[in-house]
Design a protein around this motif. Structure first.
Motif, PDB file in Angstrom:
ATOM      1  N   SER A 100       3.447  -2.106   9.961  1.00  0.00           N
ATOM      2  CA  SER A 100       2.396  -1.392  11.154  1.00  0.00           C
ATOM      3  C   SER A 100       1.423  -1.273  10.463  1.00  0.00           C
ATOM      4  CB  SER A 100       3.102  -0.299  11.534  1.00  0.00           C
ATOM      5  OG  SER A 100       3.449   0.691  10.966  1.00  0.00           O
ATOM      6  N   ALA A 101       1.101  -1.273   8.800  1.00  0.00           N
ATOM      7  CA  ALA A 101      -0.010  -0.896   8.114  1.00  0.00           C
ATOM      8  C   ALA A 101       0.231  -1.140   7.154  1.00  0.00           C
ATOM      9  CB  ALA A 101      -0.258   0.608   8.096  1.00  0.00           C
ATOM     10  N   ARG A 102      -1.187  -2.339   6.439  1.00  0.00           N
ATOM     11  CA  ARG A 102      -1.117  -2.676   5.221  1.00  0.00           C
ATOM     12  C   ARG A 102      -1.888  -2.265   4.196  1.00  0.00           C
ATOM     13  NH1 ARG A 102       3.056  -5.925   6.363  1.00  0.00           N
ATOM     14  NH2 ARG A 102       2.525  -7.703   7.942  1.00  0.00           N
ATOM     15  N   LEU A 103      -2.444  -1.376   4.113  1.00  0.00           N
ATOM     16  CA  LEU A 103      -2.915  -0.126   3.659  1.00  0.00           C
ATOM     17  C   LEU A 103      -1.710   0.095   2.263  1.00  0.00           C
ATOM     18  CD1 LEU A 103      -5.048   1.452   2.123  1.00  0.00           C
ATOM     19  CD2 LEU A 103      -4.398   3.648   3.287  1.00  0.00           C
ATOM     20  N   ALA A 104      -2.530   0.044   0.438  1.00  0.00           N
ATOM     21  CA  ALA A 104      -1.769   0.542   0.028  1.00  0.00           C
ATOM     22  C   ALA A 104      -2.785   1.506  -0.914  1.00  0.00           C
ATOM     23  CB  ALA A 104      -1.278  -0.547  -1.189  1.00  0.00           C
ATOM     24  N   SER A 105      -1.735   2.901  -1.148  1.00  0.00           N
ATOM     25  CA  SER A 105      -3.327   3.475  -1.805  1.00  0.00           C
ATOM     26  C   SER A 105      -1.985   4.360  -2.791  1.00  0.00           C
ATOM     27  CB  SER A 105      -4.067   4.117  -0.966  1.00  0.00           C
ATOM     28  OG  SER A 105      -2.892   5.173  -0.682  1.00  0.00           O
ATOM     29  N   ALA A 106      -2.566   4.722  -4.076  1.00  0.00           N
ATOM     30  CA  ALA A 106      -1.883   6.089  -5.310  1.00  0.00           C
ATOM     31  C   ALA A 106      -3.378   6.019  -5.575  1.00  0.00           C
ATOM     32  CB  ALA A 106      -1.918   4.412  -5.445  1.00  0.00           C
ATOM     33  N   LEU A 107      -2.592   7.129  -6.376  1.00  0.00           N
ATOM     34  CA  LEU A 107      -3.362   8.133  -7.235  1.00  0.00           C
ATOM     35  C   LEU A 107      -3.133   7.890  -8.770  1.00  0.00           C
ATOM     36  CD1 LEU A 107      -5.244  10.380  -7.890  1.00  0.00           C
ATOM     37  CD2 LEU A 107      -3.613  12.298  -7.937  1.00  0.00           C
ATOM     38  N   VAL A 108      -4.281   7.389  -9.165  1.00  0.00           N
ATOM     39  CA  VAL A 108      -3.509   7.213 -10.471  1.00  0.00           C
ATOM     40  C   VAL A 108      -4.667   7.630 -11.681  1.00  0.00           C
ATOM     41  CG1 VAL A 108      -3.766   4.302 -12.197  1.00  0.00           C
ATOM     42  CG2 VAL A 108      -3.658   4.200  -9.600  1.00  0.00           C
TER      43      VAL A 108
END
Length: 137
Positions: free
Chosen positions: A32-40
């Protein structure tokens, strides 16, 4: 609504990073959503390998001082509150300076096969030192 109260901190894989890097995933690509995000979070001297993203990447710095470099030798020094946008397919790397920590939120839009990242070789110590010199350390 989904309330996520905690995400585990993971050590970043050594085959994609130099030094000690820690990840907290915020979102992973889904149907449903293609966003990938992370705190690095990067410790001093830590950095990604060279890599590119099929649809580009946005980096928002939350803490510390770091560097982002491209294959053509362009390097920018980044600090808290700043954003860097890397265009689709641009080979680049990012990480902390040699004396400071750096943390950023990394965001990419993936595709049906994942986050669209192509991982390449490590940034050499010579490349890292040249980037530091280019930005006035």
């Amino acid at each position: 609504m989904e309330h996520i109260t905690e995400t585990p901190t993971l050590k970043a894989p050594a085959d994609r990073f130099t030094g000690d890097v820690y990840l907290n995933m915020i979102e992973v690509p889904s149907d449903s959503a293609r966003l990938a995000s992370a705190l690095v979070r990067f410790t001093p001297g830590a950095r990604t390998n060279w890599h590119s993203h099929a649809k580009g990447q946005v980096l928002y710095v939350t803490d510390g001082v770091g560097l982002v470099g491209t294959r053509d030798g362009n390097v920018v020094r980044i600090t808290a509150g700043e954003t860097v946008k890397c265009p689709a397919e641009e080979e680049h790397w990012h990480g902390a300076t040699d004396t400071t920590l750096m943390a950023h939120i990394a965001m990419v839009v993936g595709d049906s096969s994942g986050d669209g990242t192509t991982w390449l070789e490590p940034v050499t110590d010579e490349q890292f030192t040249a980037a530091l010199d280019a930005t006035g350390r």
